[in-house]
Design an enzyme around this catalytic site. Structure first.
Site, mmCIF file in Angstrom:
data_model
loop_
_atom_site.group_PDB
_atom_site.id
_atom_site.type_symbol
_atom_site.label_atom_id
_atom_site.label_comp_id
_atom_site.label_asym_id
_atom_site.label_seq_id
_atom_site.Cartn_x
_atom_site.Cartn_y
_atom_site.Cartn_z
ATOM 1 N N PRO A 1 0.840 -1.202 0.000
ATOM 2 C CA PRO A 1 0.000 0.000 0.000
ATOM 3 C C PRO A 1 0.876 1.253 0.000
ATOM 4 O O PRO A 1 1.542 1.561 0.976
ATOM 5 C CB PRO A 1 -0.802 -0.115 1.306
ATOM 6 N N ASP B 1 5.959 2.219 1.965
ATOM 7 C CA ASP B 1 5.059 1.087 2.194
ATOM 8 C C ASP B 1 4.380 1.292 3.543
ATOM 9 O O ASP B 1 5.026 1.220 4.592
ATOM 10 C CB ASP B 1 5.880 -0.212 2.174
ATOM 11 N N HIS B 2 3.068 1.519 3.517
ATOM 12 C CA HIS B 2 2.355 1.851 4.743
ATOM 13 C C HIS B 2 2.190 0.644 5.674
ATOM 14 O O HIS B 2 1.781 0.801 6.834
ATOM 15 C CB HIS B 2 0.977 2.440 4.414
ATOM 16 N N ARG B 3 2.514 -0.557 5.200
ATOM 17 C CA ARG B 3 2.528 -1.710 6.094
ATOM 18 C C ARG B 3 3.707 -1.626 7.061
ATOM 19 O O ARG B 3 3.643 -2.113 8.190
ATOM 20 C CB ARG B 3 2.641 -3.017 5.296
ATOM 21 N N VAL C 1 5.872 1.418 7.322
ATOM 22 C CA VAL C 1 6.164 2.785 7.760
ATOM 23 C C VAL C 1 4.868 3.522 8.074
ATOM 24 O O VAL C 1 3.968 3.613 7.228
ATOM 25 C CB VAL C 1 6.951 3.548 6.671
#
Length: 456
Positions: free
Chosen positions: A250, A426-428, A430
């Site tokens: 994401p 990567d929002h998973r 960070v």
């Protein structure tokens, strides 16, 4: 006996390679480690050396064919050999175990390395019993400009001119015969600059030496309404990697516009220092140093998501990827252990990386891995963008153009040098706050380079 040589794994678990060109033909006698062909993987063009001394019996594929790893590639008649040929696993294992492609001339990494001297000469492709003529470059150059060859000379005595695929493509566009260039440069590989210099000196105004229109323009001239370009090589790999990344991680992108006047003044000062004249220090070098410092404070950006293990892997080193646009497409070679380098060392590493990428000599090993990447869209006059993460990385920074703009500086309106930074992550892995802190750290260093002294 006849022995098949199967295409080995050229590194990084690649499953196939395309034959760019054969450098031998059936009936040719080849020596151990003589280059058989140039093959293009999803990452790089490499020269495939022979694992045998023998005579070429059969070529199992043609130029332009895609061959799977483990499939028969070429058959040899080997005098005095008995027994079966090594299978694909044995060949690939030998290639993998011995491979250090970034450091050796033997890019595939199997077989004995040459002991020195020139590469074995390739037998000319000619009819049996007919000697190949020796090319007199002086006679050709004395001829009228329109009499110069406009393509490669097919019958050549001895070894083919040493050059990279992009250089050969450039020479073909200009109509320059590399055999003639080789006669001037000697045994070293021919560079793009050599081709340009030869074309300019011999016939700067000759239509035969002007670039030939390709792609849609050429197609249009023939009445065609579209051009179909095969999806393969670097383009194929890039497309697959970008789709995988875009639909797996994401993505979040945040932007920050910063006054980099102090950084530009620093660069000007360093360039004027005679002691540093041998080093190319530009904005990208300072940004690379700022990124390395900021990653030490926000390690999430220097991590990767390991879904199978259910872990986030934090790297305690920075293999800094630098996106490079080449004639073969976009590649991202890496500067290994960039966090350990001084500003000068980074400048030298970046110069070497860029030169290697543009000449088409980047090896698969130099493209493997990478923990964080930078893409310089500013060189195209672009201010900002939303870059897609290279697979396996959690952050990529796009660097925009430096422009003079009105800016409030110390309470007054002034014209300052301004740049926009675009960070995708990567929002998973960070969180937004960590991404913002990283971007702010990089911006603070560019706004006031002295702040780098305060960062551990």
């Amino acid at each position: 006996m006849t022995t098949d040589f199967r295409l080995p794994d050229l590194g990084e678990g690649l499953t196939e390679a395309e034959i760019v060109q054969w450098l031998v033909a059936p009936g040719d006698t080849v020596a151990l480690n003589q280059t058989l062909a140039e093959v293009e993987t999803a990452k790089a063009i490499v020269e495939l050396p022979s694992p045998y001394d023998g005579v070429v019996a059969t070529l199992h594929a043609e130029a332009g064919d895609t061959v799977a790893v483990g499939a028969p590639l070429i058959a040899f008649d080997i005098e005095g050999e008995t027994g079966s040929a090594p299978d694909a696993d044995e060949t690939a294992s030998a290639a993998s175990d011995a491979a250090e492609p970034a450091a050796q001339a033997n890019l595939v990494g199997y077989g004995a390395a040459p002991s020195g001297g020139a590469r074995p000469a390739r037998r000319a492709r000619r009819a049996a019993g007919t000697a190949a003529p020796v090319i007199d470059t002086a006679v050709l150059e004395a001829a009228p400009h329109d009499a110069l060859p406009t393509g490669p000379v097919e019958t050549v005595q001895g070894e083919r001119p040493r050059s990279t695929p992009p250089v050969r493509a450039h020479a073909k566009r200009l109509g320059v015969d590399l055999v003639l260039v080789a006669a001037e440069v000697g045994d070293r590989p021919i560079t793009r600059a050599d081709v340009d210099a030869y074309a300019e000196r011999v016939a700067p105004d000759s239509p035969a030496l002007r670039p030939v229109a390709v792609g849609p323009v050429a197609a249009s001239a023939q009445g065609e309404r579209e051009t179909r370009i095969p999806i393969r090589g670097v383009r194929k790999h890039t497309a697959e990697a970008m789709v995988q990344s875009a639909f797996t991680a994401p993505h979040v992108t945040c932007f920050h516009t910063v006054d980099v006047t102090a950084t530009m003044d620093l660069i000007t000062s360093l360039r004027e220092d005679r002691a540093l004249s041998a080093h190319r220090i530009g904005p990208l070098v300072v940004i690379a140093k700022a990124v390395c410092l900021a990653l030490g404070r926000t390690p999430g950006l220097n991590s990767r998501w390991d879904g199978e293990a259910g872990e986030i892997v934090q790297h305690h080193y920075v293999d800094l990827g630098i996106a490079a646009a080449t004639e073969r497409g976009l590649i991202v070679p890496n500067i290994r252990d960039a966090e350990r380098m001084s500003l000068i060392a980074l400048a030298d590493a970046l110069s070497a990386l860029t030169e290697t990428a543009r000449s088409g000599r980047t090896s698969p090993a130099e493209l493997a891995g990478g923990t964080f990447s930078i893409t310089n869209i500013g060189v195209f006059g672009i201010d900002a963008g939303t870059p897609i993460l290279p697979p396996g990385q959690s952050g990529i920074l796009a660097v925009g153009a430096v422009r003079p703009q009105p800016w409030v500086h110390r309470g007054e309106l002034a014209v300052r040098q301004v740049m926009t930074l675009s960070l995708s992550f990567d929002h998973r892995v960070v969180d937004g706050a960590e991404g913002a802190r990283f971007l702010k750290d990089v911006a603070d260093i560019l706004q006031e380079p002295g702040r780098a002294m305060l960062m551990a």
